[in-house]
Design a protein around this motif. Sequence first.
Motif, PDB file in Angstrom:
ATOM      1  N   SER A   1      29.429  -9.496 -20.819  1.00  0.00           N
ATOM      2  CA  SER A   1      27.989  -9.521 -20.754  1.00  0.00           C
ATOM      3  C   SER A   1      27.494  -9.218 -22.163  1.00  0.00           C
TER       4      SER A   1
ATOM      5  N   ARG B   1      27.749 -12.101 -24.332  1.00  0.00           N
ATOM      6  CA  ARG B   1      26.900 -13.261 -23.914  1.00  0.00           C
ATOM      7  C   ARG B   1      25.606 -12.976 -24.427  1.00  0.00           C
ATOM      8  N   ARG B   2      24.967 -11.518 -24.271  1.00  0.00           N
ATOM      9  CA  ARG B   2      23.874 -11.151 -24.723  1.00  0.00           C
ATOM     10  C   ARG B   2      23.501 -11.202 -26.379  1.00  0.00           C
TER      11      ARG B   2
ATOM     12  N   LEU C   1      17.214  -6.482 -22.667  1.00  0.00           N
ATOM     13  CA  LEU C   1      18.627  -5.926 -22.307  1.00  0.00           C
ATOM     14  C   LEU C   1      19.648  -5.564 -23.148  1.00  0.00           C
TER      15      LEU C   1
ATOM     16  N   MET D   1      19.433 -12.799 -14.831  1.00  0.00           N
ATOM     17  CA  MET D   1      19.393 -11.950 -15.739  1.00  0.00           C
ATOM     18  C   MET D   1      20.836 -11.576 -16.450  1.00  0.00           C
ATOM     19  N   ARG D   2      21.822 -11.876 -15.223  1.00  0.00           N
ATOM     20  CA  ARG D   2      23.440 -11.756 -15.790  1.00  0.00           C
ATOM     21  C   ARG D   2      23.506 -12.773 -16.647  1.00  0.00           C
ATOM     22  N   LEU D   3      22.918 -13.876 -16.645  1.00  0.00           N
ATOM     23  CA  LEU D   3      23.304 -15.039 -17.406  1.00  0.00           C
ATOM     24  C   LEU D   3      23.068 -14.911 -18.874  1.00  0.00           C
ATOM     25  N   VAL D   4      21.887 -14.230 -19.017  1.00  0.00           N
ATOM     26  CA  VAL D   4      21.410 -13.860 -20.539  1.00  0.00           C
ATOM     27  C   VAL D   4      22.196 -12.456 -20.997  1.00  0.00           C
ATOM     28  N   GLY D   5      22.964 -12.188 -20.218  1.00  0.00           N
ATOM     29  CA  GLY D   5      23.851 -10.887 -20.802  1.00  0.00           C
ATOM     30  C   GLY D   5      23.475  -9.533 -20.301  1.00  0.00           C
ATOM     31  N   ALA D   6      22.852  -9.364 -19.051  1.00  0.00           N
ATOM     32  CA  ALA D   6      22.836  -8.265 -18.367  1.00  0.00           C
ATOM     33  C   ALA D   6      24.167  -7.869 -17.889  1.00  0.00           C
ATOM     34  N   THR D   7      24.565  -6.576 -18.266  1.00  0.00           N
ATOM     35  CA  THR D   7      25.513  -5.910 -17.784  1.00  0.00           C
ATOM     36  C   THR D   7      25.686  -5.828 -16.216  1.00  0.00           C
TER      37      THR D   7
END
Lengths: 225, 732, 174
Positions: free
Chosen positions: A77, A80-81, A109, B233-239
């Motif tokens: 994650s 990706r972020r 995030l 939100m997970r897609l853009v990197g939320a853990t």
Amino acid sequence: MSAALEARGVALSFGETPALRGADLIVETGEIVAVMGPSGSGKSTLLHCLAGILVPDAGEIHALGRRIDNLNEAERSELRRDRFGFVFQFGQLVPELTAEENVALPLLLGGVRREPALRRAREWFGRLGIDGLERRRSGELSGGQAQRVALARGLVGEPAVLFADEPTGALDSFTGEQVMDLLVDSARRQGATVVLVTHEARVAAYADREIMVRDGRVTSPAVAS
Amino acid sequence: MIRLGLRLAVTGGRAAIARLALVGGAVALGVALLLAVFAGINAVQSQNLRYAWLNSAVTEAATGTEAADAAGWALREDYFAGRRMARVDVAVTGPDSPVPPGMTRLPAPGEYYVSPALASLLASTPADQLGDRFPGRQVGVIGDAGLASPDSLIAVVGRTPQEVAGIIGATKITRIVSVSPQDCSGCYVGVGSDGITLILSVVAAALLFPLLMFIGTATRLAAARREQRFAAMRLVGATPRQITLIATVESTLAAAAGTLLGFALFPLLRLGLDRITFTGERFFLGDLSLTWFNVLLVGAGVPLGAAVAARAALRRVRITPLGVARRVTPRPPRAWRLLPVAAGLCELAWFIDRRPRTTNGQTEAYLGGIFLTMIGLVVAGPYLTMAGSRVLARLARRPATLIAGRRLADDPRAGFRAVSGLMLALFVTSVATGVITSIVAYRGETPVGTATYDNLSIGWYPDHGGKLPAADTPIPAGLTTTPGVRDVLVVRYQGIVGNLPTGAIGCADLTRHPDLGQCPPGAQVGAVYADLSRPDFGSDVYEASPMTLAQLPSLPVNSFVVLTDGSRAALEHSRTLLESTFPDGRFPSTENEWRSDFARTLVQFQRLADVVIVASLVIAGCSLAVSLAGGINERKRPFALLRLTGVRLAELRRVITLESAVPLLAVSAVAIAAGFTAAALFLRSQLDYDLKPPGLSYYVLVGLGLAVSLGLIASTMPLLRRVTGPQQARND
Amino acid sequence: MSVPLTLLGLLERQPSHGYDLKRDYDLWFGHGRALPFGQVYSTLARLARDGKVVMDEVTPGEGPERKRYVITDRGATEVDTWLTEPVAPEPHQQTVLFAKVVLALMLDRPAEEYLDTQRRAHLARMRELTEAKRTGGLVEGLLADHGLFHLEADLRWIDTTSARLDALRAQVKP
């Protein structure tokens, strides 16, 4: 040039259905690569694996100089972020947030404070020709506008790799080309590597080269010639 | 991140707001209920503590300050108009006597103190029915500190030391007992607070369970949209942690708001609670209060619990960046789900003939079994739903039946969730009704028209310290002529003869009153109990006494039995007369008064059960409505497309109706059956009773519950029409 | 591309000298293939012969370009007819490629590879056109689009054919 992304013998099944059966691929840094193939060929799954969204059943994936298929969910994650950007076909904007909040989301995030995150997000609205839409909700945007907001969100974190899965799939060809122009221009300006999944040859023509995925394998040259 | 979570929680559109409101409301109800239970438990304990001083005869338990001058002390049980009264006769021997709470001093001979409730009775009742029982004059009113309840009837009567010493059970005390009766083995005045705490906990659990199911249903409202949002939100990197945090913020917000509202609701509930007399006596409103520990526990615990629950719920539905698109059909429920119900019923069956000895053991055994059955029903629900849907699919002739059957078979858990609350409500209703109906049928309130229960008897029991009146003791003057008194019978004491009762009476006396038990044919003297009571079941015929009719007048008096018409004036006048004639023994009482304690408790339980039944039915109805509306909203697009392709609205209505009605009826039948089975097993094991068929009110309640549920299903039809309009079919 | 009709159409704007006509033609329609002067004049001569253009006047002493061509009513009618009537929808079958595929299958050669090679060639050309479009002006862009859409149509044919190669193989090699 060094490889930004590399897949070696990547295989992945959904239940009994194999989606990838040993795909190999190398994407050089700064390259724009179109991944083409018929529906169900596994091209989206390959992108998901390269981006660390899905974990392959077998094979290795290296991104930006490190192996990523054995990272845990939180590490992927964060990868990706912090290093990747995403533009998908649709449904990627969070409907409850305004356009600028959506763009700022990866920064928020990542722990950037609200004000600086929103300031950085707003810069992109001018660059992508969507100024004035900062406060709109996603339901109040046209398809092309939403896709530009998504592109802004994909680029706001200055990613090393931008993953685009049918980014123009829901748009007419004229609007689609505008989005593609912006995508390619912005990516080049930032020096970002782009992996672009599409089934449209005219979209693939924006890339430096294309690779073909068929039946879960990469069939046309996996390496830049 | 928390700010982002808050932002998402309050801007999530109407469905999210509805979800917040419903969860918050349910939490509020639950919190108010929990607080009420805590307050109730505190009140029971406070009340018990208020009884402490009445146990002062148990001198070894006394811890108060030592008084220099010991006081005579005799506590006796008296009645007025069916209400129990405590009467303490005290004798002061010096200036430094022990002083009970609520009084400044012990009354001197010729004086008495009464509780406020008794004071007002004294003022409104003719003296020959009540006031004449107390020698002397009223000099004061006992303060609240000395009362268990605002309704307590207590008299503290001042007598001379000689007079008190002659009273049955009299002692001398120098200290007042101030420990709670539950911490004092010899202290018999008080309430069984352990038992009542347990019953309160069961009631609370019976109500909280459906509430939890409701919260679960409400949380799933618009879940698909929420999952989609989280996926984005997970897609853009939320853990996963960040997603969990955001979701937790949302549910904690709802829970915190609900908790605040619950604390606001509690005072209202408290006003109603002081009227419910679980212990037989009303609580002081001040006793129904919360400790700081209670407040902290609920105020912090509930939101914390909600946060933990949200985490747990998300762990189950792990949200991937690709959303729920790739979700595989869940595995069908298997037959093992029937095991817990079976285990629960088997546990209850096992205790037949193996009844645990202690009350706690019994409660654990029976409540454990019933709770296991209850949880088992929830576990078995999806399997039952699937079984129902298979039958439905097999019978399918219309497309609606087919769609409904397939959908239920595909996700029976979702289908069951909608009706789970109702199933629990029906189970609780069936168990409670089955048990209470049967107990009432066996030994409930006085059967109407049994005049013998209104017979007032005063008796002396030598084996319990009583001193028998002499053989020539006359019937008190004026007793037989009291209006409403039909006759006064004298039972003589024949002593211990084999296994026979100790009383003897001439058979001719009995023949005059056919409503009493009779002698065997040919007998002259019958062997009877002092109060002329008969066993609850069995023969109406007494055994013959070895005494002869001629011996009778020379035997000491065992009891006087006053046959009355049951009127209050007759009873209380007779009682007052008897008490002033025989001031040293036990006071007279009727069979009704002996029984009234249990009967009153039973009525309380029945009322409590009614509250539980109605409340859980209402909560279940809300659950059903919410999940139906949610289900329609979730599927508005497929339904709208079906309508566009020419499926008539009536057909869609049929789908909705079938897919809720089928699980509803399937699980209702099972819940009712399980409920009555559990009730029957409990009755057989604990009381050796048979299950009696429930009364009309049960059928009305169940019928009403099902009718309301079907009505709720019907009420979603306008929603169906509205949300399946053609505008829903567009791509967005 | 019909040169006579295009020239007629350019003439309908305004009477022009042969040189102007050639320059405009090259600018708008030539694209790397300039029209030779010879062809301009021979075409104009033929048009004059058929009565579709006339020479308007001869201005003396102003260099070689003294003749100005003017469209006639007949010529204008022809232009109008040409513009109004739809072009015969000729199927642009890739006859050569088709022949290659069929022959390859018959001879057990790798038809799929030929198609892949062709696809790469098409995509390479499409990339060039896209680049031209992105760097050039509107006219270049529209022209590139025309080519791109045609190439895309060919590519679809290539994709469809590769998906059906097995069926086709079964038909050509019974």
